[in-house]
Design an enzyme around this catalytic site. Structure first.
Site, PDB file in Angstrom:
ATOM      1  N   SER A  90     -17.338  18.572  -4.536  1.00  0.00           N
ATOM      2  CA  SER A  90     -15.959  17.897  -4.823  1.00  0.00           C
ATOM      3  C   SER A  90     -16.475  16.280  -4.772  1.00  0.00           C
ATOM      4  O   SER A  90     -15.905  15.482  -5.507  1.00  0.00           O
ATOM      5  CB  SER A  90     -14.995  18.177  -3.870  1.00  0.00           C
ATOM      6  OG  SER A  90     -14.771  19.396  -4.001  1.00  0.00           O
ATOM      7  N   ASP A  94     -11.418  28.046  -1.094  1.00  0.00           N
ATOM      8  CA  ASP A  94     -12.913  28.408  -1.483  1.00  0.00           C
ATOM      9  C   ASP A  94     -13.616  29.339  -0.829  1.00  0.00           C
ATOM     10  O   ASP A  94     -14.676  29.958  -1.014  1.00  0.00           O
ATOM     11  CB  ASP A  94     -13.657  27.177  -1.888  1.00  0.00           C
ATOM     12  CG  ASP A  94     -13.066  26.476  -3.294  1.00  0.00           C
ATOM     13  OD1 ASP A  94     -12.200  26.794  -4.081  1.00  0.00           O
ATOM     14  OD2 ASP A  94     -13.350  25.122  -3.140  1.00  0.00           O
TER      15      ASP A  94
HETATM   16  O1  SPQ Z   1     -14.314  23.020 -10.148  1.00  0.00           O
HETATM   17  P1  SPQ Z   1     -13.890  24.259  -9.873  1.00  0.00           P
HETATM   18  O2  SPQ Z   1     -14.462  25.191 -10.883  1.00  0.00           O
HETATM   19  O3  SPQ Z   1     -12.259  24.301  -9.902  1.00  0.00           O
HETATM   20  O4  SPQ Z   1     -14.441  24.713  -8.229  1.00  0.00           O
HETATM   21  C1  SPQ Z   1     -13.727  25.277  -7.276  1.00  0.00           C
HETATM   22  C2  SPQ Z   1     -15.084  26.038  -6.433  1.00  0.00           C
HETATM   23  O5  SPQ Z   1     -14.907  27.102  -6.137  1.00  0.00           O
HETATM   24  O6  SPQ Z   1     -16.172  25.486  -6.202  1.00  0.00           O
HETATM   25  C3  SPQ Z   1     -12.569  26.304  -7.801  1.00  0.00           C
HETATM   26  F1  SPQ Z   1     -12.857  27.327  -8.455  1.00  0.00           F
HETATM   27  O7  SPQ Z   1     -13.277  24.532  -6.360  1.00  0.00           O
HETATM   28  C4  SPQ Z   1     -12.251  23.663  -6.445  1.00  0.00           C
HETATM   29  C5  SPQ Z   1     -11.219  23.832  -5.331  1.00  0.00           C
HETATM   30  O8  SPQ Z   1     -10.820  25.501  -5.345  1.00  0.00           O
HETATM   31  C6  SPQ Z   1     -12.481  22.073  -6.288  1.00  0.00           C
HETATM   32  C7  SPQ Z   1     -11.748  21.056  -5.893  1.00  0.00           C
HETATM   33  C8  SPQ Z   1     -11.897  19.592  -6.159  1.00  0.00           C
HETATM   34  O9  SPQ Z   1     -12.980  19.414  -6.154  1.00  0.00           O
HETATM   35  O10 SPQ Z   1     -10.887  19.125  -6.274  1.00  0.00           O
HETATM   36  C9  SPQ Z   1     -10.354  21.561  -5.608  1.00  0.00           C
HETATM   37  C10 SPQ Z   1      -9.889  23.078  -5.374  1.00  0.00           C
HETATM   38  O11 SPQ Z   1      -9.361  23.299  -6.783  1.00  0.00           O
HETATM   39  P2  SPQ Z   1      -7.502  23.279  -6.547  1.00  0.00           P
HETATM   40  O12 SPQ Z   1      -7.448  23.930  -7.917  1.00  0.00           O
HETATM   41  O13 SPQ Z   1      -7.042  23.857  -5.424  1.00  0.00           O
HETATM   42  O14 SPQ Z   1      -7.503  21.770  -6.829  1.00  0.00           O
END
Ligand code: SPQ
Length: 430
Positions: free
Chosen positions: A23, A315
């Site tokens: 992130s 996650d």
């Molecule tokens: O980037 P991506 O594919 O959405 O990655 C994930 C992961 O498991 O690595 C989720 F599938 O992480 C997100 C996390 O779930 C990364 C993130 C961020 O960097 O802001 C936030 C979370 O998602 P969300 O939808 O809750 O904001």
């Protein structure tokens, strides 16, 4: 690329550092690309998702140079970003797609956006609905809900928006659009989600204000290049932390890992289940606390998990489910419907993989119910092309008396390309 794993009768022992936080790596590229002046990023995560963020900005004319895990961005400010000649491919990365939709909303040109089959099934309207309220023009498949999409950005107006889903990506997309908008944009966040966007912007000379649940940004703040050092990713460390709680004779120390409280819910949950875990903050990198996690094998008990902790563990729920198979009694996870919108429907994926390994697990509409403690057995399991499901299955192979064969482990490169090297380095025969 399938892989057969058999770590039975090995335990987690020794000391480990994990690669940089995913992130934070995304956000450092984003701010560096918007800033004027040179940005250096150390301990950047060389995972496919973060490389998608680099490639997206390179297509818009930003000079980004990578030497191993160090990135240099020769930033020339927002005005230097230009219309890309080709579609931008976000690959598998939800964070890249959603955060860039925020930025592209404020840039006066047209862009075509695509992703891989998994990303093309993930909802983008959670960000395009508020961005349209600000004046962004987007369209895409199924009435604008999914990639491929097109966007024409330009002049935006500030809004106040209450998040209908607990999502750091939605919050960040609106705040980034707000950075490019005259006036004050406010996101109301009913439940706290990861706050790396808010913390990192300070290093680039701008501010995001937080007052209670209101998070506000004044538009048109100038960003200046910065030096950013990324801590280890707690979501990558999580595989080893979780494994060491239930694999017999484990004693593991993880160093230099990010301990931002919006990300450490797994540790709180495992402690509540009876795990022996000690965390020590040793440093501060920018506005992010960093430290050490010491964990050893413990007896675990089932618990009920719901409410405001969910975004702090979102996650790590695959791993909590695996731990729950080794805990006495029932573990129930509720309020986690968001799992259905990740790289795959993670509720279904967890149930299918752990059931195939012999767990007593039930799918709930918004979560999972697991009855422990169960002896897991080896089997052939799918990863669903989801890095976190593949790594969960690999950790399970430490307690199955026969091998676990995972159909596709290439997806692990999304967030943790050195996962198997690190796994081998801390697994010791008992
Ligand atoms: O980037 P991506 O594919 O959405 O990655 C994930 C992961 O498991 O690595 C989720 F599938 O992480 C997100 C996390 O779930 C990364 C993130 C961020 O960097 O802001 C936030 C979370 O998602 P969300 O939808 O809750 O904001």
């Amino acid at each position: 690329m399938s892989k057969e794993l058999h770590f039975f009768q090995q335990s987690f022992n020794g000391t480990l550092t994990v690669p940089g936080d995913k992130s934070m790596s995304h956000r450092a590229i984003i701010f560096g690309a918007l800033a004027e002046g040179t940005t250096t990023i150390e301990n950047f995560l060389i995972g496919e998702d973060c490389l998608s963020t680099i490639k997206a900005f390179q297509k818009m004319g930003v000079e980004i140079i990578r030497t191993d895990t160090t990135i240099t961005i020769n930033g020339k400010g927002i005005k230097q970003l230009h219309e890309p000649l080709e579609p931008i491919d976000f690959g598998n990365s939800g964070t890249t797609a959603r955060l860039l939709l925020g930025i592209l909303s404020g840039l006066p040109f047209h862009t075509v956006l695509v992703g891989d089959p998994s990303l093309s099934k993930r909802p983008m309207d959670r960000v395009t609905i508020p961005l349209k309220q600000m004046g962004s023009k987007t369209d895409g498949r199924e009435e604008g809900k999914y990639l491929p999409m097109s966007i024409r950005g330009g002049h935006l107006k500030p809004i106040t928006y209450t998040l209908p889903v607990n999502s750091a990506q939605v919050k960040s997309a609106i705040l980034l659009a707000g950075l490019l908008t005259e006036g004050e944009t406010t996101v109301v966040e009913p439940v706290q989600t990861r706050d790396h966007t808010e913390r990192m912007i300070g290093a680039f000379g701008a501010v995001i204000n937080k007052e209670g649940k209101n998070i506000s940004i004044s538009g048109k703040q100038k960003l200046s290049g910065a030096n950013v050092v990324i801590p280890g990713d707690i979501s990558s460390a999580a595989f080893f932390i979780a494994g060491a709680t239930f694999v017999p004779n484990s004693k593991l120390t993880i160093q230099d890992v990010g301990l931002n409280p919006t990300r450490t819910g797994l540790i709180d949950v495992l402690k509540q289940m009876g795990a022996s875990i000690i965390t020590t903050i040793t440093d501060q990198l920018g506005d992010e606390p960093v430290g050490t996690v010491e964990v050893e094998t413990s007896s675990l008990s089932g618990i009920h998990i719901s409410g405001s902790i969910i975004p702090r563990i979102i996650d790590e729920i695959p791993l909590i489910a695996l731990c729950a198979t080794q805990a006495e009694g029932i573990t129930e996870i509720r309020d986690a419907k968001e799992l259905r919108f990740k790289e795959t429907d993670r509720i279904k994926a967890i149930v299918e993989v752990l059931s195939k390994l012999g767990a007593n697990i039930t799918e709930l509409e918004d979560g999972l119910m697991i009855k422990g403690k169960t002896n897991l057995v080896g089997n052939e399991v799918p990863s669903f092309g989801d890095h976190r499901i593949g790594m969960m299955a690999a950790i399970a192979s430490f307690i199955t008396s026969t091998p676990v064969s995972i159909d596709d482990t290439a997806c692990i490169n999304i967030s943790y390309p050195t996962f198997f090297q690190d796994l081998n380095s801390v697994s010791k025969r008992q």
